[in-house]
Write a protein that holds these residues in place. Structure first.
Motif, mmCIF file in Angstrom:
data_model
loop_
_atom_site.group_PDB
_atom_site.id
_atom_site.type_symbol
_atom_site.label_atom_id
_atom_site.label_comp_id
_atom_site.label_asym_id
_atom_site.label_seq_id
_atom_site.Cartn_x
_atom_site.Cartn_y
_atom_site.Cartn_z
ATOM 1 N N ASP A 44 65.130 -5.987 73.594
ATOM 2 C CA ASP A 44 64.868 -5.848 75.034
ATOM 3 C C ASP A 44 66.075 -6.262 75.873
ATOM 4 O O ASP A 44 66.387 -5.615 76.875
ATOM 5 C CB ASP A 44 63.625 -6.648 75.432
ATOM 6 N N GLN A 45 66.728 -7.338 75.467
ATOM 7 C CA GLN A 45 67.928 -7.764 76.187
ATOM 8 C C GLN A 45 69.021 -6.712 76.050
ATOM 9 O O GLN A 45 69.715 -6.401 77.017
ATOM 10 C CB GLN A 45 68.417 -9.109 75.636
ATOM 11 N N LYS A 47 68.580 -3.553 75.682
ATOM 12 C CA LYS A 47 68.226 -2.399 76.533
ATOM 13 C C LYS A 47 68.752 -2.601 77.946
ATOM 14 O O LYS A 47 69.298 -1.671 78.550
ATOM 15 C CB LYS A 47 66.704 -2.210 76.581
ATOM 16 N N GLU A 48 68.607 -3.803 78.482
ATOM 17 C CA GLU A 48 69.090 -4.073 79.849
ATOM 18 C C GLU A 48 70.605 -3.921 79.932
ATOM 19 O O GLU A 48 71.118 -3.306 80.862
ATOM 20 C CB GLU A 48 68.674 -5.476 80.274
ATOM 21 N N ALA A 51 71.606 -0.202 79.330
ATOM 22 C CA ALA A 51 71.213 0.590 80.507
ATOM 23 C C ALA A 51 72.218 0.407 81.636
ATOM 24 O O ALA A 51 72.576 1.373 82.317
ATOM 25 C CB ALA A 51 69.815 0.194 80.961
ATOM 26 N N LYS A 52 72.702 -0.816 81.833
ATOM 27 C CA LYS A 52 73.712 -1.070 82.862
ATOM 28 C C LYS A 52 75.002 -0.330 82.536
ATOM 29 O O LYS A 52 75.605 0.294 83.408
ATOM 30 C CB LYS A 52 74.009 -2.577 82.939
ATOM 31 N N PRO A 62 63.434 3.505 79.546
ATOM 32 C CA PRO A 62 64.831 3.758 79.173
ATOM 33 C C PRO A 62 65.037 5.175 78.658
ATOM 34 O O PRO A 62 64.141 5.771 78.067
ATOM 35 C CB PRO A 62 65.091 2.727 78.068
ATOM 36 N N THR A 66 70.005 5.070 75.931
ATOM 37 C CA THR A 66 69.813 3.620 76.093
ATOM 38 C C THR A 66 69.039 3.054 74.917
ATOM 39 O O THR A 66 69.402 2.015 74.357
ATOM 40 C CB THR A 66 69.073 3.314 77.417
ATOM 41 N N SER A 70 70.746 0.451 72.261
ATOM 42 C CA SER A 70 70.172 -0.891 72.117
ATOM 43 C C SER A 70 69.587 -1.106 70.726
ATOM 44 O O SER A 70 69.624 -2.216 70.200
ATOM 45 C CB SER A 70 69.131 -1.162 73.209
#
Length: 160
Positions: A44-45, A47-48, A51-52, A62, A66, A70
């Motif tokens: 999950d981290q 993915k963030e 995504a950025k 997502p 992405t 991830s």
């Protein structure tokens, strides 16, 4: 030659004893736990962060790039966390008694760890990392992309 798994079990039990069927069990459990922690804890981290980097707004979840990026990161951490345990498991399972003394090279998990550390140093626990990552990354990608798809389908089905 063996014709089926039953023959292998019977032969192993006769030649090496019932205990031989469980060689490497504890390190395998540790490997599985560390692999899942490495994979699931960072996904999950990742993915963030991914995504950025990809400028993915994730408004409807997502995007595929992405998710794939991830999951590759999660595969990396899964490999990083679990390779030492996989190495120990493999060494314990493959050990054979010394031809002259009959003594096994390792007496258990801790002994195996100490001997690897003394002979190969801390990096010895990570030998073969690139090949291991090549095995873990696709596994992580399949598992995590499947989880994403199943979760998305579940949420749509039940309006969550």
């Amino acid at each position: 030659s063996l014709l089926n798994p039953h023959q292998a079990l019977i032969r192993t039990t006769k030649e090496e004893g019932v205990k031989a069927l469980y060689k490497g069990l504890m390190p395998n459990i540790l490997r599985g736990m560390s692999m899942n922690v490495g994979m699931l804890a960072c996904y999950d981290q990742a993915k963030e962060v991914v995504a950025k980097i990809l400028n993915d707004p994730m408004t409807d979840g997502p995007s595929l790039p992405t998710k794939m990026g991830s999951s590759c990161v999660a595969g990396f951490t899964a490999a990083l966390f679990s390779l030492p345990f996989d190495l120990i498991k493999s060494r314990l399972m493959a050990q054979k008694p010394h031809p002259e003394t009959g003594v096994m090279p390792y007496s258990g998990i801790f002994d195996c760890c100490v001997k690897i550390f003394k002979v190969e140093g801390p990096l010895g626990f990570f030998s073969g990392f690139s090949a291991y990552y090549g095995r873990c990354a696709p596994h992580a990608m399949i598992i995590l992309l499947s989880i994403e798809s199943i979760t998305q389908g579940y949420r749509k089905t039940f309006n969550l």
